[in-house]
Write a protein that holds these residues in place. Structure first.
Motif, short mmCIF file in Angstrom:
data_model
loop_
_atom_site.label_atom_id
_atom_site.label_comp_id
_atom_site.label_asym_id
_atom_site.label_seq_id
_atom_site.Cartn_x
_atom_site.Cartn_y
_atom_site.Cartn_z
N SER A 149 -5.57 1.78 0.41
CA SER A 149 -4.23 1.20 0.29
C SER A 149 -4.36 -0.28 -0.06
CB SER A 149 -3.43 1.36 1.58
OG SER A 149 -3.18 2.73 1.84
N ASP A 150 -3.43 -0.75 -0.88
CA ASP A 150 -3.50 -2.10 -1.44
C ASP A 150 -2.46 -3.00 -0.79
OD1 ASP A 150 -3.80 -4.35 -3.08
OD2 ASP A 150 -2.44 -3.53 -4.60
N ILE A 151 -2.87 -4.20 -0.38
CA ILE A 151 -1.94 -5.24 0.09
C ILE A 151 -1.99 -6.34 -0.95
CG2 ILE A 151 -1.39 -6.86 1.93
CD1 ILE A 151 -2.91 -5.04 3.86
N ALA A 152 -0.94 -6.44 -1.76
CA ALA A 152 -0.91 -7.39 -2.88
C ALA A 152 -0.23 -8.68 -2.44
CB ALA A 152 -0.19 -6.77 -4.07
N LEU A 153 -0.91 -9.80 -2.61
CA LEU A 153 -0.36 -11.10 -2.26
C LEU A 153 0.41 -11.67 -3.45
CD1 LEU A 153 -3.41 -12.59 -0.31
CD2 LEU A 153 -1.59 -11.06 0.50
N GLN A 154 1.03 -12.81 -3.24
CA GLN A 154 1.82 -13.45 -4.28
C GLN A 154 0.92 -13.96 -5.41
OE1 GLN A 154 3.94 -16.95 -3.01
NE2 GLN A 154 5.61 -16.60 -4.46
N ASP A 174 11.01 0.97 -2.67
CA ASP A 174 9.77 1.31 -3.35
C ASP A 174 9.84 0.91 -4.82
OD1 ASP A 174 8.67 2.34 -1.10
OD2 ASP A 174 9.04 4.43 -1.58
N VAL A 175 8.78 0.30 -5.32
CA VAL A 175 8.64 0.02 -6.75
C VAL A 175 7.45 0.84 -7.22
CG1 VAL A 175 8.24 -1.74 -8.48
CG2 VAL A 175 9.54 -2.30 -6.43
N GLY A 176 7.76 1.98 -7.84
CA GLY A 176 6.70 2.92 -8.14
C GLY A 176 6.17 3.49 -6.83
N ALA A 177 4.89 3.28 -6.58
CA ALA A 177 4.28 3.77 -5.34
C ALA A 177 4.07 2.66 -4.32
CB ALA A 177 2.94 4.44 -5.66
N VAL A 178 4.57 1.47 -4.59
CA VAL A 178 4.35 0.31 -3.72
C VAL A 178 5.63 -0.04 -2.98
CG1 VAL A 178 3.72 -2.14 -3.66
CG2 VAL A 178 2.51 -0.59 -5.20
N GLN A 179 5.51 -0.24 -1.66
CA GLN A 179 6.64 -0.67 -0.85
C GLN A 179 6.80 -2.18 -0.97
OE1 GLN A 179 8.83 0.92 1.12
NE2 GLN A 179 9.78 -0.86 1.99
N ALA A 192 0.60 3.84 -1.03
CA ALA A 192 -0.34 3.30 -2.00
C ALA A 192 -0.57 1.82 -1.77
CB ALA A 192 0.17 3.54 -3.42
N GLY A 193 0.47 1.11 -1.34
CA GLY A 193 0.31 -0.32 -1.10
C GLY A 193 1.62 -0.97 -0.72
N ILE A 194 1.54 -2.24 -0.37
CA ILE A 194 2.72 -3.03 -0.06
C ILE A 194 2.60 -4.38 -0.76
CG2 ILE A 194 3.15 -1.95 2.19
CD1 ILE A 194 1.87 -4.36 3.54
N ALA A 195 3.75 -4.99 -1.02
CA ALA A 195 3.83 -6.33 -1.60
C ALA A 195 5.11 -6.96 -1.07
CB ALA A 195 3.80 -6.28 -3.12
#
Length: 322
Positions: free
Chosen positions: A116-121, A91-96, A189-192
């Motif tokens: 929930s957030d899915i963050a791309l590159q 986990d980085v903060g609340a993001v996996q 919260a989200g993943i990246a």
């Protein structure tokens, strides 16, 4: 013409005695009637005039049940193996943060009334988004940043708890497969993702004077990821290890930069721990030689130990540096 005859055989009991006695009532045995025809035995009966011959039904060859079950079980096991689950130490903060692997499936746990957030590159362009269930899931996209740092975000929200579906995100660089599940309370919260290949390309493309010996000649197309991470589960536990035939690269989660970095020991002959030349590049360790097994150790009396083991037979020694 067929003739039918009923044959009856009567058997009378006869008795002999010296004195005349009244005769016993006769007992009669009956044999079942049988059909007498002029046709030879075993011949099929002739078809009636105008009757249509009926062909026996030919059933398709069925797949044995045990074979079908075995094939289904293998598919389910393969699907379960491909799914990457949440890890607290990543986990980085609340993001996996997941390490990217082509063909992998990534889990995202959500909750009703929460996005929930899915963050791309960064720099990646979104082409399309497809979901298995679009009636009970709200799916949208947005972006953050500008220029080369512009980043696309896919936003998902379930309408209720206990839902599950899959999401396919196509970009100009890759395809993401995400399994969505909605829980009753807390969600992620989200993943990246991290992208080891891209990090190595950047390392190779713009080396500094101090790092030129590390960055030169990294054969990205020949990378070997056949390493196993085992042992304790500290926050700095490596995400993966791989080599290019000469050096070993150990990728750590971003939390490595927030605390003390563990020293690396290579396991030599007889299981003895040996120090080896390596350098830290951001959240990577770059080891100057190949090894069959190594250990990361940190702590005093209660030491945390993580082992890195190469799965295939002992590698060829690259550049010596121990």
């Amino acid at each position: 013409m067929m003739r039918v005859a009923v044959v009856t055989i009567a058997c009378c009991s006869l008795g002999a005695c010296a004195a005349p006695a009244p005769a016993a009532p006769p007992r009669t045995a009956f044999l079942a009637a049988r059909l007498i025809t002029d046709e030879p035995v075993g011949a099929k009966p002739a078809a009636r005039p105008g009757a249509r011959a009926v062909e026996p039904e030919r059933s398709a060859k069925a797949v044995p049940m045990h074979v079908a079950r075995r094939g289904g079980a293998r598919k389910e096991a393969a699907a379960r193996t491909a799914v990457q689950e949440r890890r607290r130490d990543a986990d980085v903060g609340a993001v996996q943060l997941y390490p990217w692997a082509d063909g992998g499936t990534y889990r995202l746990y959500t909750a009703p009334e929460r996005v929930s957030d899915i963050a791309l590159q960064p720099g990646e362009t979104l082409v399309s988004v497809a979901a298995g269930d679009t009636a009970r899931w709200v799916i949208g996209d947005t972006s953050s940043g500008t220029g080369a740092g512009r980043r696309t975000h896919v936003l998902v929200k379930p309408s209720a708890a206990g839902l599950a579906t899959n999401l396919l995100i196509a970009t100009d660089r890759r395809i993401y497969h995400v399994d969505l599940e909605s829980a009753g309370k807390a969600g992620m919260a989200g993943i990246a993702w991290t992208y080891p290949d891209d990090s190595l390309l950047a390392l190779r493309g713009a080396p500094t004077a101090a790092d030129s010996a590390v960055a030169a000649g990294v054969a990205v197309e020949a990378l070997n990821f056949d390493y196993r991470i085992e042992g304790d589960d500290p926050p700095w536990r490596p995400l993966r290890a791989f080599d290019d035939g000469r050096q070993v690269f150990i990728e750590f989660p971003p939390t490595l930069l927030q605390g003390e970095a563990p020293p690396l020991f290579v396991t030599g002959e007889g299981g003895r721990a040996e120090l080896v030349n390596y350098r830290q590049r951001g959240r990577y360790y770059v080891v100057d030689r190949l090894f069959a097994a190594a250990e990361l150790r940190l702590g005093g009396r209660r030491q945390q130990v993580v082992r890195i083991v190469r799965r295939n037979p002992a590698p060829r020694r690259g550049r010596s540096g121990s």
